[in-house]
Design a protein around this motif. Structure first.
Motif, PDB file in Angstrom:
ATOM      1  N   LEU A 156     -14.371  21.272 -12.622  1.00  0.00           N
ATOM      2  CA  LEU A 156     -14.057  20.231 -11.654  1.00  0.00           C
ATOM      3  C   LEU A 156     -15.088  19.113 -11.760  1.00  0.00           C
ATOM      4  CD1 LEU A 156     -13.404  22.480  -8.519  1.00  0.00           C
ATOM      5  CD2 LEU A 156     -11.700  21.557 -10.101  1.00  0.00           C
ATOM      6  N   ARG A 157     -14.606  17.889 -11.706  1.00  0.00           N
ATOM      7  CA  ARG A 157     -15.501  16.725 -11.785  1.00  0.00           C
ATOM      8  C   ARG A 157     -15.110  15.774 -10.666  1.00  0.00           C
ATOM      9  NH1 ARG A 157     -17.058  13.771 -17.351  1.00  0.00           N
ATOM     10  NH2 ARG A 157     -18.308  12.076 -16.507  1.00  0.00           N
ATOM     11  N   TYR A 158     -16.025  15.581  -9.695  1.00  0.00           N
ATOM     12  CA  TYR A 158     -15.761  14.739  -8.539  1.00  0.00           C
ATOM     13  C   TYR A 158     -16.708  13.533  -8.520  1.00  0.00           C
ATOM     14  CZ  TYR A 158     -13.407  18.701  -6.205  1.00  0.00           C
ATOM     15  OH  TYR A 158     -12.567  19.725  -5.867  1.00  0.00           O
ATOM     16  N   PRO A 159     -16.205  12.326  -8.309  1.00  0.00           N
ATOM     17  CA  PRO A 159     -17.107  11.229  -7.997  1.00  0.00           C
ATOM     18  C   PRO A 159     -17.577  11.379  -6.555  1.00  0.00           C
ATOM     19  CG  PRO A 159     -14.833  10.459  -7.975  1.00  0.00           C
ATOM     20  CD  PRO A 159     -14.796  11.907  -8.398  1.00  0.00           C
ATOM     21  N   VAL A 160     -18.822  10.999  -6.289  1.00  0.00           N
ATOM     22  CA  VAL A 160     -19.352  11.020  -4.929  1.00  0.00           C
ATOM     23  C   VAL A 160     -19.150   9.639  -4.340  1.00  0.00           C
ATOM     24  CG1 VAL A 160     -21.415  11.312  -3.507  1.00  0.00           C
ATOM     25  CG2 VAL A 160     -21.045  12.793  -5.489  1.00  0.00           C
ATOM     26  N   ARG A 161     -18.506   9.581  -3.194  1.00  0.00           N
ATOM     27  CA  ARG A 161     -18.308   8.298  -2.514  1.00  0.00           C
ATOM     28  C   ARG A 161     -19.615   7.864  -1.883  1.00  0.00           C
ATOM     29  NH1 ARG A 161     -12.816   9.253   0.950  1.00  0.00           N
ATOM     30  NH2 ARG A 161     -11.449   9.841  -0.773  1.00  0.00           N
ATOM     31  N   LYS A 162     -20.011   6.646  -2.151  1.00  0.00           N
ATOM     32  CA  LYS A 162     -21.235   6.113  -1.569  1.00  0.00           C
ATOM     33  C   LYS A 162     -20.923   5.527  -0.207  1.00  0.00           C
ATOM     34  CE  LYS A 162     -23.675   7.095  -5.190  1.00  0.00           C
ATOM     35  NZ  LYS A 162     -24.784   8.025  -5.209  1.00  0.00           N
ATOM     36  N   ALA A 163     -21.839   5.679   0.734  1.00  0.00           N
ATOM     37  CA  ALA A 163     -21.646   5.175   2.095  1.00  0.00           C
ATOM     38  C   ALA A 163     -21.637   3.659   2.112  1.00  0.00           C
ATOM     39  CB  ALA A 163     -22.753   5.695   3.002  1.00  0.00           C
TER      40      ALA A 163
END
Length: 198
Positions: free
Chosen positions: A191-198
């Motif tokens: 699994l490869r997820y981008p992290v959403r930046k605040a």
């Protein structure tokens, strides 16, 4: 732009090691999930034997890495990778340089002045490629500091029930992720997820 990418194998129930720091169950897929050979570099090269989908995943991942960032615990469990990590220079976040590890031929570097310094040094060494972060505590620290751009998790087909959790102490939870890229291997799901930046 260099990305900082968390990289870990874990059990389906969220553990990266058993209560005794054993990692065999979550890393077994590297050596017994297929017949495609993927050699590694480093001081003590290994050859992974994985399924074709996992081989493609590993080759793409390692091609994008320019440096690694890890913690002292992972360094100790891995016996310092013999002084040369197979996926690029390794930066070890620690309070104290271990005895006997200032070696002129080693690509393992010790950072004693904090997480941000360790990330800066790894990014500089990566020369435009990604920095891989491994070790549960180091990944948690980077997530808490907002320094992770992507999370790559290899979910091994095993339930450990207890041990060292990957996402145990997240200060800023919830951490929102983007849609995953999914690769189904044999005995593992990548699994490869981008992290959403605040």
């Amino acid at each position: 732009m260099t990305k900082v990418v968390a990289l870990m194998s874990m059990s389906l129930d969220g553990f990266v090691a058993d209560p005794d720091d054993g990692v065999a169950e979550v890393f077994d897929w590297y050596f017994s999930s297929g017949d495609v050979e993927v050699p590694t570099g480093g001081a003590d090269p290994m050859t992974f034997r994985v399924s074709a989908p996992s081989a493609g995943h590993l080759r793409a991942l390692t091609a994008e890495l320019g440096a690694m960032l890890t913690g002292r615990r992972t360094f100790e469990v891995a016996h310092g990778w013999g002084g040369r990590h197979g996926w690029g220079p390794a930066f070890v976040l620690t309070h104290r340089v271990p005895d006997g590890w200032l070696r002129p031929d080693s690509t393992v570097h010790f950072v004693t002045d904090g997480l941000e310094s360790a990330v800066r040094q790894a990014v500089a060494a990566a020369a435009g490629k990604s920095v891989g972060v491994h070790g549960a505590d180091t990944i948690q620290q980077c997530l808490n500091a907002g320094l992770i751009d992507e999370i790559h998790v290899d979910i091994a087909a095993v339930l450990l029930g207890s041990g060292v959790r990957l996402f145990d102490r997240l200060a800023g939870a919830p951490v929102w992720l983007g849609d995953p890229a999914v690769t189904a291997g044999v005995g593992v799901t990548h699994l490869r997820y981008p992290v959403r930046k605040a």
